[in-house]
Structures are given as structure tokens and as C-alpha cells.
Design an enzyme around this catalytic site. Structure first.
Site, short mmCIF file in Angstrom:
data_model
loop_
_atom_site.label_atom_id
_atom_site.label_comp_id
_atom_site.label_asym_id
_atom_site.label_seq_id
_atom_site.Cartn_x
_atom_site.Cartn_y
_atom_site.Cartn_z
N HIS A 49 16.19 -10.17 -17.29
CA HIS A 49 16.56 -10.14 -15.87
C HIS A 49 17.78 -10.99 -15.55
O HIS A 49 17.81 -11.74 -14.56
CB HIS A 49 15.37 -10.55 -15.00
CG HIS A 49 14.22 -9.58 -15.03
ND1 HIS A 49 14.40 -8.22 -15.19
CD2 HIS A 49 12.88 -9.78 -14.90
CE1 HIS A 49 13.21 -7.63 -15.16
NE2 HIS A 49 12.29 -8.53 -15.00
N HIS A 56 12.38 -6.18 -7.68
CA HIS A 56 11.20 -6.61 -8.44
C HIS A 56 9.99 -6.95 -7.56
O HIS A 56 9.25 -7.90 -7.85
CB HIS A 56 11.58 -7.80 -9.33
CG HIS A 56 10.75 -7.93 -10.57
ND1 HIS A 56 9.40 -8.20 -10.55
CD2 HIS A 56 11.08 -7.83 -11.88
CE1 HIS A 56 8.95 -8.26 -11.79
NE2 HIS A 56 9.95 -8.04 -12.62
N GLU A 77 9.76 -0.72 -10.92
CA GLU A 77 11.19 -1.06 -10.91
C GLU A 77 12.02 0.11 -11.43
O GLU A 77 12.10 0.30 -12.64
CB GLU A 77 11.45 -2.28 -11.79
CG GLU A 77 10.59 -3.49 -11.48
CD GLU A 77 10.35 -4.35 -12.72
OE1 GLU A 77 11.34 -4.81 -13.32
OE2 GLU A 77 9.19 -4.57 -13.10
#
Ligand SMILES: *[C@@H]1O[C@H](CO)[C@@H](O)[C@H](O)[C@H]1NC(C)=O
Ligand SMILES: *[C@@H]1O[C@H](CO)[C@@H](O)[C@H](O)[C@H]1NC(C)=O
Ligand SMILES: *[C@@H]1O[C@H](CO)[C@@H](O)[C@H](O)[C@H]1NC(C)=O
Length: 367
Positions: A125, A200, A332
Site C-alpha cells: 500500500h 480501503h 478494493e
């Protein structure tokens, strides 16, 4: 949020930012340190959401159940300070590259880049301080029937190891009675760079903190997944879901087959239709019989990471809530994980002059 509490939170954040500035001393960090924290409510009738410019994060989404009972259906922390060292990514906008980059390294046009390894040897991420861990500025805020807000962030060359400056925009907009869209843009300014943004948010349609999501009905319009190795890195294969616990083409409860999935669901689905994205399609439908809440997700991306909150373990949430394992699920939409290393996966590197775009639409109803 009450003014007194907000004051406390601000002091807390200021301390953290000073620490950050002290550590890397960069002009960029100092520039970001001057920004202030804001909370913004978007409301249309009984439907509302709260977002903040810290990480372009969704803090709350509220809507009624079948008895008119309003609940907040997204997980989040009790105060903003808790988001600062967060590793669950509650509600954040993750990037520059969502999901994992194997080994925290990749090559573009013969040049090797090393990104921050915050997940074993991998980058997850966007690294240690991804886009969910920075201040965004408010580019535009519009109230009225279709309220929306646009956050902007200028990522700099070398941030977390990624190449080149990158302008990023995200707009949260209520565009119907019980629906909202998320529109993300990114534009490389001077170097080619991988880009893969994802929202997210953790969902629990019974209301955050109200049990697990194992009994929700989940439908995912995908006939295949990208299997992963022990480090959750895709092997490059595309495997059909038919006959496996990953098959959600017909609505099913995650709890029914989760015992057969090592660690719980945390995998990228190859959405049915064209691989190159661009076309908005129905991605998933989630519903909960007890509350009657239904959520449809539409998007223009090739993949969907489906995650059942496997790493939650009694995290302290908003309003005294406690989030047990599987207390929320993430949906996601994204490009495929580790696409920089997989020539068979859809494109992920964007050059100056090209624009990355990602559109999501959430529609809520009562059944
Ligand atoms: C975040 O972590 C740093 C370093 O461990 C610590 O000094 C700081 O107090 C933490 N911030 C919050 C808000 O918990
Ligand atoms: C990281 O890579 C090194 C060198 O290849 C290896 O020895 C180590 O076990 C790896 N660490 C993890 C957590 O995978
Ligand atoms: C939890 O969900 C059930 C089923 O929808 C509902 O009856 C109950 O009121 C909820 N509890 C809370 C605290 O929201």
C-alpha cells in the site's frame, strides 16, 4: 466531533508531524506539516458520510436499516491520532501503489527503483507512509443536492522510493439518494511510474462493531482469481474460481467456506469482462438479512481485492466499538497486485502525459 476532542486530536497530530519533519527534514515534509486537519460531512436526506483530508479517509457512512434505524456501516478509529500509526488502513486512500510489490523493487526502462519495504521484504500500500498517511489539500468543496469534495495531493520524486512527481485527486460525491462515487485521478509530471490507487474502507452492513461479516451474502462478478504465494505475492497465474471456496458468482456467505481458505479471504479477483478496465461494470453486491441493507459496487477496474478483516483482533474503534476478527470486509477495486512484475497483467506504469483514472460507485438500498 466535539470541538474539545478535536483540539486534543490536533495537538496529537502536530506532535507526530514534528517527529516526521525531524526525521527526514525534507522541504516536502515541512510543507505538508503546515497543513491543517479538516472533517467534512456530505449529506443527502438520511444518508451521510464523513471524510477527512488526513489520508483522504472515509471516517463514517451512515444510513437506515429496514426499520429506519440509522447506523454507521464502516469501521474506523476513535480519534484521528489512531490513524497516524495505523496498519489496518481503515477507510484510507491507498497508493502510490495499492497492494504488494514483491521485494520492494522494480525496473522501468532499465532503471531500478527500491521502494520502502513495510511488509517483510515487500512494499504494501505505497510503503511506510503511503497516501493514507499524508495530508491532502481541499481542492473543491460543493454543498447542495449533490454535495462533493475533492482532495489533492502532490507526491514527490522519491517519496517512499517511487519515481517522479505525481499529482493525485480524489472526489467523494453523493450522486443519488443513497449512493456515492469515488473518482480518482493521477498524473505523472516528469517520470514514468507505477500507479494503482485503492479505497480501503471496511464494511459491516449490520453497523460497525456489530458482530462479524461472515453471515453477509456476498456476490462477486468474477470467474477467476490471481493465486498468491506464502508472502501474498501473485504467482502470475489466473485460476478459475469454479469448484473452489473463492466462487462468489452466486451470492454466498463468506463464513460458509472460510475454514477452507488459509488465513481467510485476501485475494485479487479477475473481474469478468475486458481486462483493460475503462468500462464501468457491476463488481459486487453485499447484503445483510438482519438489517436489510444492500450495497452494490460498480467500478471501471480490472481487479477486486476481497479481504475479510483477517488481521483484526479486538481493535479499538469509534464510540467504544471493538472490532473482532472478520468484523469488517474490504472490497478494493484496483489493478492486479504486483503488476510491475507480471507482463501478463494489465498495465500499471503511466508516463508523463498519461492519466490514471479509477471510478467507483456505491449504491445502497433496503431489501
Ligand atoms: C506513532 O508512532 C511513533 C513512533 O513509534 C510514536 O512516537 C507516536 O507517539 C505514535 N503516534 C500516535 C498518535 O500514536
Ligand atoms: C528477505 O530477503 C532476504 C534475502 O533474500 C531473506 O534472507 C529473508 O528471509 C527475507 N525476509 C522475509 C521476511 O521474507
Ligand atoms: C446489530 O444488528 C442487529 C441486526 O440488524 C440489530 O437488530 C441491532 O440493533 C444492531 N445493534 C446495534 C448496536 O446496532
Amino acid at each position: 466531533m466535539a470541538p474539545a476532542r478535536k483540539g486534543m486530536v490536533l495537538v496529537c497530530l502536530a506532535v507526530v508531524i514534528l517527529v516526521a519533519v525531524g526525521r527526514n527534514g525534507g522541504a516536502e515534509a515541512r510543507k505538508r506539516g503546515k497543513q491543517s486537519l479538516g472533517f467534512y460531512e456530505l449529506r443527502r436526506g438520511e444518508f451521510s458520510m464523513v471524510v477527512t483530508n488526513w489520508g483522504a479517509t472515509i471516517l463514517a457512512v451512515r444510513l437506515p436499516d429496514k426499520n429506519g434505524h440509522i447506523a454507521d456501516v464502516v469501521l474506523g478509529y476513535k480519534d484521528i491520532g489512531s490513524y497516524v500509526n495505523d496498519t489496518t488502513y481503515f477507510g484510507g486512500l491507498v497508493g502510490r501503489v495499492a497492494n504488494r510489490i514483491a521485494g520492494g523493487r522494480f525496473t522501468i526502462k532499465g532503471r531500478a527503483y527500491h521502494t520502502y519495504q513495510n511488509d517483510g521484504n515487500n512494499t504494501l500500500h505505497g510503503g511506510h507512509r503511503g497516501f493514507n498517511q499524508v495530508f491532502w489539500s481541499v481542492r473543491e468543496r460543493v454543498t447542495g443536492d449533490f454535495p462533493h469534495i475533492t482532495f489533492a495531493y502532490r507526491s514527490y520524486d522519491g517519496e517512499q522510493g517511487f519515481p517522479g512527481d505525481l499529482d493525485v485527486l480524489v472526489t467523494y460525491k453523493l450522486d443519488g439518494d443513497c449512493s456515492y462515487s469515488v473518482t480518482m485521478y493521477a498524473r505523472p509530471l516528469d517520470k514514468p511510474t507505477p500507479v494503482n490507487l485503492a479505497q480501503h474502507t471496511y464494511w459491516n452492513l449490520r453497523g460497525h462493531g456489530n458482530g462479524t461479516v461472515l453471515g453477509h451474502a456476498v456476490q462477486i462478478f468474477a470467474s477467476a482469481v490471481t493465486p498468491v504465494d506464502g508472502d501474498l505475492i501473485p504467482t502470475g497465474a489466473v485460476a478459475p474460481v469454479a469448484g473452489t471456496p473463492f466462487d462468489f458468482r452466486a451470492p454466498a456467505a463468506p463464513g460458509a467456506r472460510i475454514a477452507d481458505v488459509e488465513g481467510g479471504y485476501d485475494i485479487n479477483y479477475v473481474l469478468d469482462g475486458e481486462m483493460d478496465g475503462q468500462r464501468v461494470r457491476k463488481v459486487a453486491v453485499v447484503s445483510d438479512d438482519d438489517s436489510g441493507r444492500v450495497m452494490e459496487l460498480w467500478a471501471d477496474q480490472p481487479g477486486l481485492q476481497f479481504y475479510t478483516g483477517n488481521f483484526l483482533k479486538g481493535d479499538a474503534g469509534k464510540g467504544g466499538a471493538v472490532y473482532a476478527k472478520h468484523g469488517g470486509m474490504c472490497l478494493e477495486t484496483q489493478d492486479f497486485p504486483d503488476a510491475v512484475h507480471e507482463p501478463g497483467f494489465p498495465r500499471e506504469v503511466y508516463r508523463p502525459g498519461q492519466v490514471y483514472k479509477h471510478y467507483m460507485l456505491y449504491k445502497f438500498s433496503i431489501k
